[in-house]
Design a protein around this motif. Structure first.
Motif, short mmCIF file in Angstrom:
data_model
loop_
_atom_site.label_atom_id
_atom_site.label_comp_id
_atom_site.label_asym_id
_atom_site.label_seq_id
_atom_site.Cartn_x
_atom_site.Cartn_y
_atom_site.Cartn_z
N LEU A 74 38.18 -5.18 37.56
CA LEU A 74 38.36 -4.78 39.06
C LEU A 74 38.44 -3.46 39.22
CD1 LEU A 74 39.15 -5.86 41.71
CD2 LEU A 74 41.49 -5.62 41.10
N SER A 78 35.44 -1.16 40.92
CA SER A 78 35.70 -0.80 42.24
C SER A 78 35.90 0.83 42.46
CB SER A 78 37.04 -1.46 42.74
OG SER A 78 37.12 -2.77 42.54
N HIS A 88 30.02 -6.38 39.90
CA HIS A 88 30.80 -7.55 40.21
C HIS A 88 30.37 -8.49 39.28
CE1 HIS A 88 30.76 -5.37 44.10
NE2 HIS A 88 32.08 -4.98 43.82
N GLY A 385 38.22 -9.88 44.62
CA GLY A 385 37.85 -8.56 44.57
C GLY A 385 36.80 -8.14 43.68
N SER A 389 34.08 -9.16 46.94
CA SER A 389 34.64 -9.44 48.15
C SER A 389 35.63 -8.54 48.58
CB SER A 389 35.43 -10.82 48.52
OG SER A 389 35.60 -11.17 49.55
N SER A 390 35.50 -8.02 49.78
CA SER A 390 36.37 -7.09 50.46
C SER A 390 37.42 -7.78 51.51
CB SER A 390 35.71 -5.96 51.49
OG SER A 390 34.79 -5.31 50.77
N PHE A 426 46.07 -5.73 46.09
CA PHE A 426 44.63 -5.94 45.97
C PHE A 426 44.07 -6.49 47.11
CE2 PHE A 426 46.57 -7.73 41.84
CZ PHE A 426 46.35 -6.33 40.87
N VAL A 427 44.44 -6.08 48.36
CA VAL A 427 43.94 -6.29 49.65
C VAL A 427 44.10 -5.04 50.13
CG1 VAL A 427 44.84 -8.64 49.56
CG2 VAL A 427 46.04 -6.87 50.74
N THR A 428 43.52 -4.97 51.20
CA THR A 428 43.25 -3.63 52.08
C THR A 428 44.03 -4.19 53.51
OG1 THR A 428 41.02 -2.77 51.16
CG2 THR A 428 41.71 -1.99 53.32
N GLY A 536 32.71 -4.69 47.76
CA GLY A 536 34.15 -5.22 46.90
C GLY A 536 35.47 -4.78 47.24
N PHE A 537 36.17 -4.85 46.42
CA PHE A 537 37.65 -4.28 46.53
C PHE A 537 37.62 -2.95 47.11
CE2 PHE A 537 41.81 -2.60 44.21
CZ PHE A 537 42.40 -2.74 45.38
#
Length: 596
Positions: A74, A78, A88, A385, A389-390, A426-428, A536-537
């Motif tokens: 990850l 990223s 990815h 991520g 995926s974002s 791991f999220v925004t 992505g992440f």
């Protein structure tokens, strides 16, 4: 070295242990508590007991054999400075990394067999085998888990759910099982409220802002009335035309019988993005999720109307996840009382391809989510991520914490209340702003520091600088070593939204997250159309090269818990993160000549 130490600390919760062979002399009845609450979670009261033969759908999350390797992947894919940036993983590669080891599988099956559950015919398994689902009478579940389930009612929403305040497993299974649900997580359904505020009815349905094609500055009307044109102008995205609409997808996660309405979207587009009229989204139903067009959801319409209008003509998909019907004590039919949030994650993770951008506007106070449950859910976001995926989340609408802000661990001391999943590293997480020229943090924007997750290395310097500026203020009210959030921000008030044909003003960080998602989707389109993989992440990029494409927000506070809350200042802060997006600048930053 910082990343390695943080990964080791985080893996103290995530890593699977090496098991000794299961001997024949194991005592299956020697149980050890897996999780328990000191008392019934705040806001819930027990109103009865479920029928003994009530069928409970039990999800069992197994320890993942190589999750530490997944984290390494990850961060490598990223990190814009790493040679693997953007490489990815496929679903199959992720499945291989998260699959449990053979001893874990054998131990679980032996336990189920002991309780007369056939591990071959009775179980549903994910492709990776990391999740096992079985439906059995609740009386048997109570024996297996040494639990006592009750029917609980929320004092504010009046919803009812079936939960227990404690559950146990045989001691040797603790190193093999991450979590079992539903057990002690009460924060579902209406309690897992969306962060949305309906402010007022707007008399007219026609936008007063200038059209997108001619917008070159932010008009004063955007102070009182936010439209897609305002957002394009605020965030320097006027005129961008997506070119990878055959490969790029934007996803919106929906719950609580919130249905996005097709007709309302057309009314909204007619007034605010006329060139997009006729374009629509698709709906995917998960676990009994509905699509009742007669009852448009405020949250669902807010999300879809802005993700579609900002990203058009990029395909948008609305995930309608079930899991919220009330439990009726005398109803013996199978009623889904499982966590709809977990159901959504399992569904999306199982897809051969995941949307390049996903936005979600739901969450809970972190302390109301059992730690083991939060860790497992956060790990699922890491899986999204690493697949490209974002994942964006609103940061909440309670400042540093709503209510009395008392801890629920028996101490009953005042403490700021971070929000989950925004606190997951791991999220925004997306905070809220208000105003124009300049924007400032809006008073309700959620932000703070996690009590569950350590500060990740990508934000270590930025967060440490802010804590130094606090100079001891609020010591003891927050975890100075925790993951800081939000990461970025966007406007969060006075959004025009059409609901059942009428136009309202809607606000909250529920508006901020889909706004950022729309812009990130455009950036993903830009990369994909130039032959590059999606972002992505996002966070490693945002806290490094991407920071030059963000506008710092330096005014405002987010009061709560009887305090004035944190203050927005130069650099990162726990109200607006690193700031708002400047799409034009980010465009020039997201392509790297040295990418393979």
């Amino acid at each position: 070295m910082a990343r390695l130490l943080w990964t080791v600390a985080l893996l103290g919760a995530f890593r699977s242990a090496v098991s000794k062979p299961l001997g024949l002399d194991k005592r299956w009845e020697e149980l050890k508590v897996k999780h328990e609450w000191v008392d019934v979670p705040k806001g819930w009261v027990q109103v009865g007991r479920p029928p003994t033969d009530y069928p409970l759908k039990m999800n069992i999350g197994l320890k993942q054999e190589r999750f530490d390797e997944l984290l390494e992947h990850l961060y490598e894919v990223s990190d814009p400075e790493h040679h693997r940036y953007g490489s990815h993983l496929s679903k199959e590669e992720v499945d291989e990394l998260v699959a449990p080891n053979s001893m874990t599988v054998e131990s679980l099956e032996a336990w189920l067999t002991y309780h007369d559950i056939d591990p071959v015919s009775s179980l549903a398994r994910t492709d990776a085998g990391d999740w096992v689902t079985v439906t059995i009478p609740i009386c048997k579940v109570e024996k297996m888990l040494d639990a006592k389930y009750g029917v609980y009612k929320h004092v504010d929403t009046h919803e009812t759910i079936v939960r227990t305040i404690s559950y146990s497993l045989p001691s040797f299974l603790h190193e093999h099982v991450s979590v079992i649900a539903p057990t002690t997580y009460f924060g579902t359904m209406q309690a897992m409220k969306s962060h949305v505020l309906i402010e007022e009815l707007v008399d007219d349905q026609v936008s007063t802002s200038e059209t997108v094609s001619t917008q070159t500055d932010v008009p004063d009307s955007c102070l009182r009335d936010i439209t897609p044109a305002c957002l394009f102008a605020l965030y320097n995205a006027v005129g961008y035309k997506p070119a990878a609409t055959d490969r790029n997808v934007l996803g919106v996660a929906g719950y609580l019988d919130q249905f996005a309405n097709y007709a309302d979207l057309q009314t909204f587009l007619t007034a605010n993005r006329p060139e997009a009229v006729g374009f629509n989204f698709t709906t995917e139903k998960i676990n009994g999720g509905g699509d009742d067009q007669s009852i448009p959801g405020v949250e669902a319409n807010l999300d879809i109307q802005y993700t579609v209008s900002l990203s058009w003509p990029t395909p948008n998909v609305y995930f309608s996840t079930g899991g919220s019907p009330p439990f009726i004590p005398d109803d013996f039919t199978p009623t889904n009382t499982n966590e709809p949030y977990l159901d959504w994650l399992k569904y999306v993770s199982s897809k051969p391809k995941v949307p390049q951008t996903i936005t979600t506007s739901y969450g809970d106070d972190e302390q109301t989510v059992p730690r083991d449950y939060a860790i497992v859910v956060c790990a699922l976001f890491a899986q999204l991520g690493v697949r490209g995926s974002s994942v964006l989340f609103s940061s909440g609408d309670s400042g540093v914490g709503g209510g009395d802000c008392l801890t629920n661990d028996g101490r009953n001391v005042t403490q700021f209340q971070p929000a989950f999943p925004a606190s997951c590293p791991f999220v925004t997480a997306v905070g809220g702003t208000t105003g124009i020229k300049p924007e400032t943090a809006i008073f309700f924007t959620g932000g703070g520091f996690s009590n569950y997750f350590p500060r990740p290395p990508y934000q270590n310097d930025d967060v440490a600088d802010y804590i130094d500026k606090l100079d001891g203020a609020y010591d003891g009210l927050y975890n100075a070593k925790g993951r800081g959030f939000p990461d970025v921000a966007a406007r969060g008030d006075r959004f025009r939204v059409v609901i059942s044909g009428k136009t309202y003003h809607v606000g909250g960080t529920s508006a901020s997250s889909p706004t950022v998602a729309g812009l990130i989707s455009l950036l993903n389109d830009y990369r994909i159309s130039h032959g590059r993989p999606p972002l992505g992440f996002l966070n490693p990029f945002l806290y490094s090269k991407g920071a030059a494409g963000l506008v710092d927000i330096v005014g405002g506070t987010n009061p709560g818990c009887g305090t004035q809350g944190f203050n927005a200042t130069a650099g990162w802060d726990p109200l607006t993160g690193l700031g708002t997006l400047d799409f034009g600048k980010l465009q020039s930053l997201v392509l790297y000549e040295d990418e393979d």
